[in-house]
Design a protein around this motif. Structure first.
Motif, PDB file in Angstrom:
ATOM      1  N   UNK A 150      -8.198  -6.679  -0.376  1.00  0.00           N
ATOM      2  CA  UNK A 150      -9.189  -6.957   0.373  1.00  0.00           C
ATOM      3  C   UNK A 150      -8.906  -6.398   1.916  1.00  0.00           C
ATOM      4  N   UNK A 151      -7.924  -6.473   2.478  1.00  0.00           N
ATOM      5  CA  UNK A 151      -7.282  -6.191   3.717  1.00  0.00           C
ATOM      6  C   UNK A 151      -6.183  -5.180   4.060  1.00  0.00           C
ATOM      7  N   UNK A 152      -5.017  -5.504   3.308  1.00  0.00           N
ATOM      8  CA  UNK A 152      -3.856  -4.346   3.536  1.00  0.00           C
ATOM      9  C   UNK A 152      -3.079  -4.397   2.337  1.00  0.00           C
ATOM     10  N   UNK A 153      -2.871  -2.982   2.081  1.00  0.00           N
ATOM     11  CA  UNK A 153      -1.989  -2.728   0.833  1.00  0.00           C
ATOM     12  C   UNK A 153      -0.818  -2.115   1.631  1.00  0.00           C
ATOM     13  N   UNK A 154       0.363  -2.649   1.445  1.00  0.00           N
ATOM     14  CA  UNK A 154       1.471  -2.410   2.238  1.00  0.00           C
ATOM     15  C   UNK A 154       2.476  -1.615   1.134  1.00  0.00           C
ATOM     16  N   UNK A 155       3.086  -0.520   1.797  1.00  0.00           N
ATOM     17  CA  UNK A 155       3.580   0.098   0.635  1.00  0.00           C
ATOM     18  C   UNK A 155       4.874   0.921   1.612  1.00  0.00           C
ATOM     19  N   UNK A 156       5.963   1.494   0.643  1.00  0.00           N
ATOM     20  CA  UNK A 156       7.238   1.767   1.300  1.00  0.00           C
ATOM     21  C   UNK A 156       7.241   3.265   1.613  1.00  0.00           C
ATOM     22  N   UNK A 157       7.010   3.733   2.933  1.00  0.00           N
ATOM     23  CA  UNK A 157       7.164   5.347   3.132  1.00  0.00           C
ATOM     24  C   UNK A 157       8.039   6.119   2.489  1.00  0.00           C
ATOM     25  N   UNK A 158       9.301   5.506   2.137  1.00  0.00           N
ATOM     26  CA  UNK A 158      10.606   6.168   1.743  1.00  0.00           C
ATOM     27  C   UNK A 158      10.494   6.104   0.483  1.00  0.00           C
ATOM     28  N   UNK A 159       9.382   5.377  -0.479  1.00  0.00           N
ATOM     29  CA  UNK A 159       9.296   5.269  -1.933  1.00  0.00           C
ATOM     30  C   UNK A 159       8.233   5.793  -2.401  1.00  0.00           C
ATOM     31  N   UNK A 160       8.132   7.182  -2.962  1.00  0.00           N
ATOM     32  CA  UNK A 160       7.035   7.662  -3.337  1.00  0.00           C
ATOM     33  C   UNK A 160       6.302   7.216  -4.288  1.00  0.00           C
ATOM     34  N   UNK A 161       7.001   6.156  -5.186  1.00  0.00           N
ATOM     35  CA  UNK A 161       6.308   5.871  -6.258  1.00  0.00           C
ATOM     36  C   UNK A 161       5.126   4.731  -5.759  1.00  0.00           C
ATOM     37  N   UNK A 162       5.806   3.901  -4.698  1.00  0.00           N
ATOM     38  CA  UNK A 162       4.918   2.981  -4.105  1.00  0.00           C
ATOM     39  C   UNK A 162       3.403   3.576  -3.757  1.00  0.00           C
ATOM     40  N   UNK A 163       3.558   4.507  -3.103  1.00  0.00           N
ATOM     41  CA  UNK A 163       2.438   5.134  -2.354  1.00  0.00           C
ATOM     42  C   UNK A 163       1.494   5.908  -3.420  1.00  0.00           C
ATOM     43  N   UNK A 164       1.990   6.398  -4.729  1.00  0.00           N
ATOM     44  CA  UNK A 164       1.414   6.684  -5.819  1.00  0.00           C
ATOM     45  C   UNK A 164       0.599   5.609  -6.526  1.00  0.00           C
ATOM     46  N   UNK A 165       1.364   4.283  -6.572  1.00  0.00           N
ATOM     47  CA  UNK A 165       0.481   3.376  -7.074  1.00  0.00           C
ATOM     48  C   UNK A 165      -0.520   2.851  -6.179  1.00  0.00           C
ATOM     49  N   UNK A 166      -0.602   3.008  -4.945  1.00  0.00           N
ATOM     50  CA  UNK A 166      -1.620   2.614  -3.914  1.00  0.00           C
ATOM     51  C   UNK A 166      -2.624   3.678  -4.143  1.00  0.00           C
ATOM     52  N   UNK A 167      -2.347   4.906  -4.137  1.00  0.00           N
ATOM     53  CA  UNK A 167      -3.534   5.855  -4.381  1.00  0.00           C
ATOM     54  C   UNK A 167      -4.423   5.864  -5.509  1.00  0.00           C
TER      55      UNK A 167
END
Length: 498
Positions: free
Chosen positions: A226-243
């Motif tokens: 609902x508010x913040x989805x926190x991801x690791x900018x050095x770990x592409x996989x976390x950003x892909x999961x968020x997207x």
């Protein structure tokens, strides 16, 4: 079979008389059984080898215990309305397969806790998951929120069942919930305030069946944030999961990393941890939170620990903790044992316990922190390849000391990727002798300035009760070595990381 659609509140009458089967009588299994009995359900706990004290207590509170052979099918499944499974049971387990054949819904303790979270007052949930760093991040975020004046509890995979907090008579403002991939696998639809996925690397492939299935479990942490989805900018996989995640409209993506942060990120600027996400003028300024010196005093000086601190700060700031609370919390925090824990310096050699490094990704974080390492490695590899880890860090290895059941694979990868590195095997088979031999062999090849690092990159249950038992025995062996050589060096400092 009962209609479970009404089971959305502690106060629903539909719990009464519900025929429930709890698979597994560990810590979380007992909390499930205790909760369901309190709700008025009929409870049968199934465990092939239950803890005797817990089994007796289940019967005292009004449940029953069934103890079939490991592969035998429990009779109680045949007319169950609901199964709540231990997170340790893989999807391929015969008991779970039988439940699926019968069409019985299977939940985990997290699903149950979310549905009954309103017993006292429904706390907000902040989720923490990732391959490594979950516990430290969970503890830190809770500590920051406590410093910020919130009533908070760190729960879940960290060791305290969520259901224990849900039933606390005083209630909480917020729960920081550490989630393993096992727990996420059975987690239904929840609506967390915020969530952090710290990193993604192959782990528990033997349980999930594939890397894709493991990642899919981790991805569930971001759903409905609902508010913040926190991801690791050095770990592409976390950003892909968020997207790919379906978050609530208006939820923000908040990055964290060791570089200079962009707007909406947390990062480092000239040795200072800063927040460029939760301030009005985030495009042109940043809030100072703490310094790297503060992290050093807290035993959080390594890069991966710094990332944990940044992720925790992002969650705490998302919930409203003030910058001063973040700083005070970091300065007063001390990580648990066996997490890159400095033990002693003997004859100029540092001894560091990172027994919690139970997979290659975690071990890599430890290895990067030290320039010259005598590496104690091995255990149960859980189906994860160790070759890339050896290849990446071969240049820093002075020697390797191999322990554990899956040693053949470790030895093969050391020979393939680090052929010039001296390798010794621990041949002891008795648990009490393994670490004594490992430390003796490591100390024999280490020279002044080296670090003897226990970062096994593997699970511990082949030779030890747990990663903590493995680490405790390593520390005891180091203390024996220190005593035999006349004590530690003058520069020995329990908070120092060489």
């Amino acid at each position: 079979m009962a209609d479970l659609s009404e089971l959305q509140s502690w106060h629903s009458e539909a719990w009464r008389g519900l025929k429930t089967v709890v698979l597994g009588l560990g810590v979380s299994g007992f909390s499930v059984a205790d909760t369901l009995v309190e709700l008025g359900s009929e409870v049968t706990v199934v465990d092939a080898r239950p803890d005797e004290d817990r089994a007796k207590l289940v019967q005292v509170i009004g449940g029953r215990v069934e103890t079939p052979e490991t592969e035998a099918l429990p009779e109680s499944l045949e007319d169950a309305d609901l199964v709540v499974a231990s997170p340790g049971l893989p999807p391929s387990h015969p008991w779970l397969q039988r439940a699926a054949e019968l069409g019985v819904p299977v939940w985990g303790d997290i699903e149950l806790a979310w549905r009954v979270r309103d017993k006292v007052r429904a706390a907000d949930w902040l989720l923490v998951t990732g391959t490594n760093g979950k516990t430290t991040t969970t503890q830190l975020a809770a500590h920051m929120l406590r410093e910020g004046g919130f009533r908070v509890a760190p729960v879940g995979n960290i060791g305290t069942p969520v259901l224990d907090a849900v039933r606390d008579p005083q209630g909480f403002d917020v729960l920081v919930v550490e989630l393993s991939s096992f727990q996420l696998h059975t987690m239904g639809e929840i609506w967390p305030h915020s969530a952090a996925v710290l990193n993604i690397a192959d782990d528990h492939l033997d349980w999930h069946g594939s890397a894709d299935a493991y990642r899919a479990a981790k991805a569930k942490a971001y759903e409905n944030v609902r508010v913040a989805a926190v991801y690791n900018t050095a770990d592409r996989a976390t950003e892909e999961l968020l997207q790919e995640a379906d978050v609530v409209e208006g939820a923000r993506a908040i990055g964290f990393g060791l570089g200079i942060p962009g707007p909406s990120d947390f990062g480092l600027v000239e040795g200072v941890l800063v927040d460029r996400a939760f301030l009005d003028n985030r495009h042109n300024s940043a809030l100072e939170l703490a310094t790297l010196d503060d992290l050093g005093e807290a035993g959080l000086a390594t890069p991966h620990m710094t990332q944990n601190a940044l992720a925790a700060a992002a969650l705490a700031r998302a919930y409203g903790a003030a910058p001063q609370a973040i700083r005070d919390a970091i300065r007063s925090f001390r990580p648990d044992a066996h997490r890159t824990q400095h033990i002693a310096v003997v004859d100029g050699v540092s001894y560091v316990d990172d027994s919690k490094a139970t997979n290659p990704h975690a071990a890599g974080g430890s290895l990067r922190a030290f320039p010259h390492v005598v590496w104690i490695v091995g255990g149960l590899l859980k189906g994860v390849a160790i070759g890339p880890l050896v290849a990446e860090h071969a240049s820093r290895l002075r020697a390797a000391v191999v322990i554990g059941a899956d040693r053949a694979e470790v030895l093969e990868q050391l020979q393939r990727h680090a052929p010039g590195v001296p390798v010794a095997q621990v041949l002891a088979v008795e648990t009490e002798d393994v670490m004594r031999e490992a430390v003796t062999k490591a100390s024999a090849v280490a020279t002044s300035g080296d670090t003897v690092l226990l970062a096994p990159a593997a699970a511990s249950m082949d030779q030890f009760k747990s990663y903590a038992d493995r680490g405790d025995r390593f520390q005891a062996a180091v203390e024996e070595l220190k005593a035999g050589r006349g004590g530690a060096d003058e520069r020995d400092d329990p908070n120092r990381l060489d």
